[in-house]
Motif scaffolding. Structure first.
Motif, PDB file in Angstrom:
ATOM      1  N   LEU A 173       0.878  -1.093  -0.016  1.00 41.98           N
ATOM      2  CA  LEU A 173       0.009  -0.048   0.086  1.00 41.98           C
ATOM      3  C   LEU A 173       0.926   1.225   0.048  1.00 41.98           C
ATOM      4  N   LEU A 174       1.884   1.392   0.964  1.00 42.82           N
ATOM      5  CA  LEU A 174       2.916   2.550   0.788  1.00 42.82           C
ATOM      6  C   LEU A 174       3.346   2.711  -0.478  1.00 42.82           C
ATOM      7  N   ALA A 175       3.796   1.612  -1.113  1.00 41.90           N
ATOM      8  CA  ALA A 175       4.631   1.921  -2.577  1.00 41.90           C
ATOM      9  C   ALA A 175       3.199   2.328  -3.493  1.00 41.90           C
ATOM     10  N   ARG A 176       2.192   1.963  -3.502  1.00 35.29           N
ATOM     11  CA  ARG A 176       1.038   2.456  -4.339  1.00 35.29           C
ATOM     12  C   ARG A 176       0.786   3.981  -3.902  1.00 35.29           C
ATOM     13  N   MET A 177       0.727   4.401  -2.653  1.00 30.12           N
ATOM     14  CA  MET A 177       0.711   5.490  -2.097  1.00 30.12           C
ATOM     15  C   MET A 177       1.790   6.680  -2.744  1.00 30.12           C
ATOM     16  N   LEU A 178       2.969   6.207  -2.585  1.00 31.20           N
ATOM     17  CA  LEU A 178       4.056   7.024  -3.121  1.00 31.20           C
ATOM     18  C   LEU A 178       3.881   7.047  -4.739  1.00 31.20           C
ATOM     19  N   ALA A 179       3.765   5.975  -5.299  1.00 29.01           N
ATOM     20  CA  ALA A 179       3.636   6.162  -6.849  1.00 29.01           C
ATOM     21  C   ALA A 179       2.583   7.147  -7.357  1.00 29.01           C
ATOM     22  N   SER A 180       1.560   7.171  -6.506  1.00 29.12           N
ATOM     23  CA  SER A 180       0.028   7.934  -6.970  1.00 29.12           C
ATOM     24  C   SER A 180       0.331   9.496  -6.514  1.00 29.12           C
ATOM     25  N   ALA A 181       1.243   9.829  -5.935  1.00 29.48           N
ATOM     26  CA  ALA A 181       1.525  11.350  -5.540  1.00 29.48           C
ATOM     27  C   ALA A 181       2.272  11.992  -6.777  1.00 29.48           C
ATOM     28  N   ASP A 182       2.334  13.377  -6.692  1.00 27.89           N
ATOM     29  CA  ASP A 182       2.945  14.105  -7.547  1.00 27.89           C
ATOM     30  C   ASP A 182       4.449  14.469  -7.264  1.00 27.89           C
ATOM     31  N   ALA A 183       4.728  14.333  -5.942  1.00 23.74           N
ATOM     32  CA  ALA A 183       6.026  14.765  -5.646  1.00 23.74           C
ATOM     33  C   ALA A 183       6.324  14.370  -4.088  1.00 23.74           C
ATOM     34  N   LEU A 184       7.328  13.823  -3.642  1.00 23.58           N
ATOM     35  CA  LEU A 184       7.618  13.898  -2.231  1.00 23.58           C
ATOM     36  C   LEU A 184       8.437  15.156  -1.646  1.00 23.58           C
ATOM     37  N   ILE A 185       8.003  15.431  -0.456  1.00 22.76           N
ATOM     38  CA  ILE A 185       8.695  16.663   0.261  1.00 22.76           C
ATOM     39  C   ILE A 185       9.315  16.084   1.473  1.00 22.76           C
ATOM     40  N   HIS A 186      10.410  16.591   1.859  1.00 16.26           N
ATOM     41  CA  HIS A 186      10.908  16.075   3.187  1.00 16.26           C
ATOM     42  C   HIS A 186      11.783  17.520   3.599  1.00 16.26           C
ATOM     43  N   GLY A 187      12.032  17.195   5.070  1.00 20.69           N
ATOM     44  CA  GLY A 187      12.331  18.530   5.745  1.00 20.69           C
ATOM     45  C   GLY A 187      13.663  18.408   6.570  1.00 20.69           C
ATOM     46  N   CYS A 188      14.406  17.082   6.637  1.00 29.56           N
ATOM     47  CA  CYS A 188      15.229  17.020   7.421  1.00 29.56           C
ATOM     48  C   CYS A 188      16.627  17.217   6.491  1.00 29.56           C
ATOM     49  N   GLU A 189      17.419  18.270   7.125  1.00 26.91           N
ATOM     50  CA  GLU A 189      18.742  18.118   6.697  1.00 26.91           C
ATOM     51  C   GLU A 189      20.035  17.425   7.109  1.00 26.91           C
ATOM     52  N   ALA A 190      19.488  16.364   7.990  1.00 25.31           N
ATOM     53  CA  ALA A 190      20.373  15.525   9.023  1.00 25.31           C
ATOM     54  C   ALA A 190      20.333  13.995   8.351  1.00 25.31           C
ATOM     55  N   GLU A 191      19.769  13.918   7.339  1.00 22.35           N
ATOM     56  CA  GLU A 191      19.642  12.531   6.884  1.00 22.35           C
ATOM     57  C   GLU A 191      20.905  11.941   6.566  1.00 22.35           C
ATOM     58  N   THR A 192      21.123  10.645   6.762  1.00 26.49           N
ATOM     59  CA  THR A 192      22.542  10.091   6.549  1.00 26.49           C
ATOM     60  C   THR A 192      22.294   9.395   5.261  1.00 26.49           C
ATOM     61  N   TYR A 193      21.099   9.088   4.793  1.00 24.32           N
ATOM     62  CA  TYR A 193      20.923   8.567   3.314  1.00 24.32           C
ATOM     63  C   TYR A 193      19.661   9.223   2.868  1.00 24.32           C
ATOM     64  N   CYS A 194      18.659   8.922   3.601  1.00 23.93           N
ATOM     65  CA  CYS A 194      17.150   9.057   3.446  1.00 23.93           C
ATOM     66  C   CYS A 194      16.421   8.051   2.474  1.00 23.93           C
ATOM     67  N   ILE A 195      16.185   7.109   3.171  1.00 20.42           N
ATOM     68  CA  ILE A 195      15.397   5.948   2.481  1.00 20.42           C
ATOM     69  C   ILE A 195      14.132   6.512   2.012  1.00 20.42           C
ATOM     70  N   ALA A 196      13.351   7.495   2.569  1.00 19.35           N
ATOM     71  CA  ALA A 196      12.192   8.116   2.096  1.00 19.35           C
ATOM     72  C   ALA A 196      12.385   8.559   0.641  1.00 19.35           C
ATOM     73  N   ALA A 197      13.274   9.531   0.470  1.00 17.20           N
ATOM     74  CA  ALA A 197      13.754  10.071  -0.687  1.00 17.20           C
ATOM     75  C   ALA A 197      14.226   8.917  -1.875  1.00 17.20           C
ATOM     76  N   ALA A 198      14.677   7.820  -1.451  1.00 21.70           N
ATOM     77  CA  ALA A 198      15.250   6.803  -2.454  1.00 21.70           C
ATOM     78  C   ALA A 198      13.814   5.963  -2.873  1.00 21.70           C
ATOM     79  N   GLU A 199      13.004   5.719  -1.948  1.00 21.28           N
ATOM     80  CA  GLU A 199      11.737   5.206  -2.281  1.00 21.28           C
ATOM     81  C   GLU A 199      11.076   6.101  -3.047  1.00 21.28           C
TER      82      GLU A 199
END
Length: 382
Positions: free
Chosen positions: A278-304
């Motif tokens: 379901l998470l994968a479908r929700m991501l693919a169905s959006a128009d963009a991902l927004i993130h706020g943290c500048e301290a991510e060591t990789y950011c799995i959310a951005a990669a997904e």
């Protein structure tokens, strides 16, 4: 090879580190390694995970700031466990106390420190960045840099998942830094999962029509993630264009965020989504991902999100910013709701993202374990 991972951040209800460790256990088995994860737990016990994979819990107190987690406080018990396990290679997965415990262990096995956290960005730079330049903050936190430099002398490799963090560590004097990017779960995220009906449902939950822009955000609801700044940016952008935000995650900042959102119907806290399909479908169905943290060591959310075909709207610093490599991605000044709002408005709905092959976690672990084997061979020869 027998690998022991001393994982201070692993917890059954944890977030990114738990996901990483679970994938590591499977990858080690597939690649023929024996792996034990030593983690702080409620009591001493061993949890079998099939084959030569196991989690060894050591009794430890709860972490006062987040009671889902525990922390190592008994160096002798940890050293005894390492002696009993007799590893060929040892990992430490936190740059704090447990890393020093592993550094002080008298065993002969080579060891690596995995930088799953960037405390200076998460705390010091965030707290004091508006009143002092980073070199000044670094001087005041010289004790932390000295701690890292001491660890650098005891570890054979310090693993960073993003080029930005690697540069900062090297600029600070560390010599053992190696960049090994992470990745996403294979076969889970894809642009082909885009679902127009689901997209309309998500927009409807934000009281918006199908022609509005749908943003999705994903991560633990904690202060260092800067979700309040993201919510403010979305609400500011929403005053000039129809924009909705679905924020997926749970954490102790949820009540504060709900108060900030107030009666605004266009921002919705969706809670945790543990159904990966379901998470994968929700991501693919959006128009963009927004993130706020500048301290991510990789950011799995951005990669997904990238693997799902989404443009990224991310801060210019940290692991999230390092992943904004496409011309359609937007990077804004870290910590600035105003800049983030402008980035949202500059991204047209329906933006086509150039397809790029997604790096998967299996690639990461193959590279990581290969580096371990190479170091172990050199140590054995010496």
């Amino acid at each position: 090879m027998k690998i022991v991972d001393v994982s201070a951040f692993y917890a059954p209800q944890g977030g990114g580190v738990r996901t990483y460790v679970e994938r590591k256990l499977k990858a080690a088995l597939r690649l023929g390694h024996d792996i034990t994860v030593i983690a702080p737990g409620e009591m001493d016990s061993v949890e079998r995970r099939g084959g030569n994979a196991r989690i060894r819990w050591l009794a430890a107190p709860t972490f006062p700031l987040d009671r889902k987690y525990r922390y190592f406080d008994d160096q002798k018990a940890l050293h005894a466990a390492l002696d009993e396990e007799r590893p060929d290679f040892v990992e430490a997965s936190s740059p704090w106390r447990s890393a020093r415990y592993v550094a002080d262990w008298q065993g002969a096995a080579p060891r690596a420190l995995i930088m799953h956290a960037d405390p200076l960005s998460a705390y010091a730079y965030r707290w004091f960045g508006n009143i002092a330049a980073r070199p000044t903050i670094d001087r005041y936190f010289g004790w932390y840099w000295q701690h890292l430099l001491t660890l650098d002398q005891h570890y054979d490799m310090i693993v960073s998942a993003s080029p930005g963090l690697s540069r900062r560590l090297k600029d600070g004097g560390l010599r053992q830094v190696t960049t090994i990017p992470m990745g996403v779960d294979p076969g889970v995220f894809s642009p082909k999962l885009r679902d127009a009906e689901l997209r309309e449902q998500m927009l409807a939950s934000c009281s918006l029509p199908p022609d509005a822009t749908l943003l999705v955000a994903l991560g633990r609801l904690s202060a260092e993630k800067r979700w309040a700044m993201v919510v403010e940016a979305v609400m500011a952008a929403g005053c000039r264009a129809p924009v909705g935000l679905v924020l997926i995650g749970e954490g102790n900042e949820a009540p504060k965020l709900q108060r900030l959102i107030g009666e605004n119907p266009h921002v919705r806290l969706a809670g945790a989504i543990r159904d990966r399909a379901l998470l994968a479908r929700m991501l693919a169905s959006a128009d963009a991902l927004i993130h706020g943290c500048e301290a991510e060591t990789y950011c799995i959310a951005a990669a997904e999100a990238k693997a799902s075909g989404l443009p990224l709207i991310v801060p210019e610093e940290g692991g999230a910013g390092d992943q904004a490599t496409s011309a359609v991605d937007r990077r804004y000044r870290s910590g600035s709701a105003r800049d983030a709002a402008e980035a949202i408005l500059s991204l047209g709905r329906g933006t086509v993202v150039p397809l790029q092959p997604a790096r998967v976690m299996d690639d990461h672990f193959a590279e990581l374990f290969g580096a371990y084997e190479a170091i172990a061979r050199v140590k054995a020869a010496a």
